[in-house]
Design an enzyme around this catalytic site. Structure first.
Site, short mmCIF file in Angstrom:
data_model
loop_
_atom_site.label_atom_id
_atom_site.label_comp_id
_atom_site.label_asym_id
_atom_site.label_seq_id
_atom_site.Cartn_x
_atom_site.Cartn_y
_atom_site.Cartn_z
N TYR A 33 0.91 -1.26 0.17
CA TYR A 33 0.07 -0.16 0.19
C TYR A 33 0.83 1.94 -0.01
O TYR A 33 1.70 2.02 1.02
CB TYR A 33 -0.54 -0.19 1.03
CG TYR A 33 -1.86 -1.37 1.43
CD1 TYR A 33 -2.33 -1.92 0.10
CD2 TYR A 33 -2.57 -1.49 2.67
CE1 TYR A 33 -2.96 -3.10 0.43
CE2 TYR A 33 -3.27 -2.53 2.44
CZ TYR A 33 -3.80 -3.44 1.62
OH TYR A 33 -4.77 -3.95 1.77
N PRO A 42 -16.68 -4.28 3.55
CA PRO A 42 -17.57 -4.32 3.90
C PRO A 42 -18.38 -2.97 2.97
O PRO A 42 -19.97 -3.58 2.95
CB PRO A 42 -17.42 -4.33 5.48
CG PRO A 42 -16.67 -3.63 5.72
CD PRO A 42 -15.18 -3.54 4.31
N LEU A 43 -17.96 -2.18 2.98
CA LEU A 43 -19.00 -1.54 1.99
C LEU A 43 -18.93 -0.77 0.94
O LEU A 43 -19.17 -0.06 -0.01
CB LEU A 43 -18.76 0.60 2.57
CG LEU A 43 -18.64 0.18 3.75
CD1 LEU A 43 -18.06 1.99 4.69
CD2 LEU A 43 -19.59 -0.04 4.20
N ARG A 86 -16.05 -0.81 -1.04
CA ARG A 86 -15.22 -0.06 -2.20
C ARG A 86 -16.28 1.35 -1.85
O ARG A 86 -15.74 2.23 -2.43
CB ARG A 86 -14.61 0.04 -3.21
CG ARG A 86 -13.80 -1.52 -3.15
CD ARG A 86 -13.27 -1.95 -4.65
NE ARG A 86 -12.36 -2.94 -4.49
CZ ARG A 86 -12.98 -4.73 -4.01
NH1 ARG A 86 -13.78 -4.96 -4.18
NH2 ARG A 86 -11.60 -4.77 -3.35
N GLY A 87 -17.45 1.91 -0.87
CA GLY A 87 -17.69 2.80 -0.81
C GLY A 87 -19.14 2.99 -1.83
O GLY A 87 -20.17 3.91 -0.83
N PHE A 88 -19.30 2.02 -2.41
CA PHE A 88 -20.70 2.22 -3.20
C PHE A 88 -21.54 2.18 -1.73
O PHE A 88 -23.06 2.31 -2.19
CB PHE A 88 -20.89 1.00 -4.06
CG PHE A 88 -21.51 1.01 -4.94
CD1 PHE A 88 -21.81 2.36 -6.01
CD2 PHE A 88 -23.05 0.69 -4.81
CE1 PHE A 88 -23.66 2.34 -7.10
CE2 PHE A 88 -24.14 0.40 -5.58
CZ PHE A 88 -23.91 1.46 -6.06
#
Length: 325
Positions: free
Chosen positions: A54, A201-202, A204-206
């Site tokens: 990263y 879990p989101l 990737r924000g969507f």
């Protein structure tokens, strides 16, 4: 904070995914990210998840600086073996010499004496998993690593790895719109007493309901390369958010909190690490721990987000091919 165990490692059920602080999702803001890490520690989200790849080590250096003076509060998880999208000719490297050198480099960037949870980031198809995990086991024996994990591994690989050395956790993507692990993978983990760490879990924000179209993402955002965020696919996926909003309204919660609560509802052995690089998102995410989804809520979510409901694959084709599942 509700706690559980990954093998013998006691962890909070919601940790902090730190990838976006260094790469993939737009520009860096080290000051805000550091504040977010401190807020997470304050709220009991003490498992901080990063990887050597990263930001080419930036993520580990950032966490190392952030936990200075608070090391005893933090559970540091990092990863080795994924060389990144630009690497050539190898994309992954599970050779023992790479594992050993990678660990030493990560320890130096983190500024710690031992890594609490050390994952093989991607399985190397050219190296027997026994050799890779054997090298990781020697790091445990040397006191450089406390617990071992795998990321994006299939049932056979998980079993072979666990026969070589105890595996505390498997980390793979699991969310309302990414349910590939259900069935063989999660059952294998449960058969072997391996905890599960759900990343993204989101979606990737969507699943926060804040990305109406791909043009809302800055040019440098890697999600522009992800099939689910392509214009046609994102338009087909947007109705899923309406169901999340309906459930969220019943709980006076946000779509993000409902998405996280759904992952936690999968079982007490499931941990999740939603990403956040702003303190306010950390606070929002931790609120999911107190949400109890009803049978009606779960039925509504299941009907909308049945496996395969999302339009588009979760990674671009080449990255999908690199997954070990």
């Amino acid at each position: 904070m509700e706690m559980t165990r990954l093998g013998d490692l006691r962890v909070p059920r919601i940790g902090l995914g730190c990838m976006g602080m260094s790469t993939a999702y737009g520009t860096r803001d080290d000051a805000a990210s550091t504040t977010a890490i401190h807020r997470a520690l304050d709220l009991g989200m003490t498992m901080l998840d990063t990887a050597d790849v990263y930001g080419n080590g930036h993520g580990e250096r950032l966490i190392g600086e952030a936990v200075r003076g608070r090391r005893d509060e933090a559970i540091i998880a990092t990863k080795v073996g994924n060389l990144g999208r630009a690497a050539a000719p190898r994309k992954v490297d599970g050779r023992p010499e790479h594992i050993t050198a990678g660990c030493d480099a990560s320890l130096g960037r983190l500024g710690v004496e031992a890594i609490d949870l050390y994952y093989l980031h991607r399985v190397d198809p050219d190296v027997p998993i026994e050799e890779t995990v054997g090298a990781m086991a020697r790091l445990v024996e040397a006191g450089k690593v406390r617990h071992l994990g795998l990321s994006e591994a299939g049932p056979d690989t998980i079993r072979r790895a666990a026969a070589t050395h105890p595996i505390a956790a498997l980390q793979s993507e699991w969310s309302l719109w990414s349910r590939d692990v259900e069935g063989g993978i999660i059952q294998t983990c449960r058969d072997l007493g391996i905890g599960f760490v759900a990343y993204a879990p989101l979606g990737r924000g969507f699943l926060t309901g804040t990305i109406p179209d791909v043009d809302s993402l800055i040019t440098e955002d890697r999600r522009r390369d992800h099939p689910r965020f392509a214009p046609d696919n994102i338009a087909r996926n947007l109705p899923l958010i309406d169901v999340l909003r309906d459930v969220a309204d019943r709980h006076m919660a946000t779509p993000a909190q409902i998405a996280i609560a759904w992952v936690l509802s999968r079982g007490p052995d499931v941990v999740t690490i939603p990403g956040a690089k702003q303190p306010r998102w950390v606070v929002e995410n931790v609120g999911a721990i107190d949400l109890g989804l009803s049978a009606e809520d779960l039925a509504a979510l299941e009907a909308a987000f049945a496996p395969g409901a999302a339009s588009g694959s979760r990674y671009p084709e080449k990255q999908m091919g690199a997954l070990g599942i």
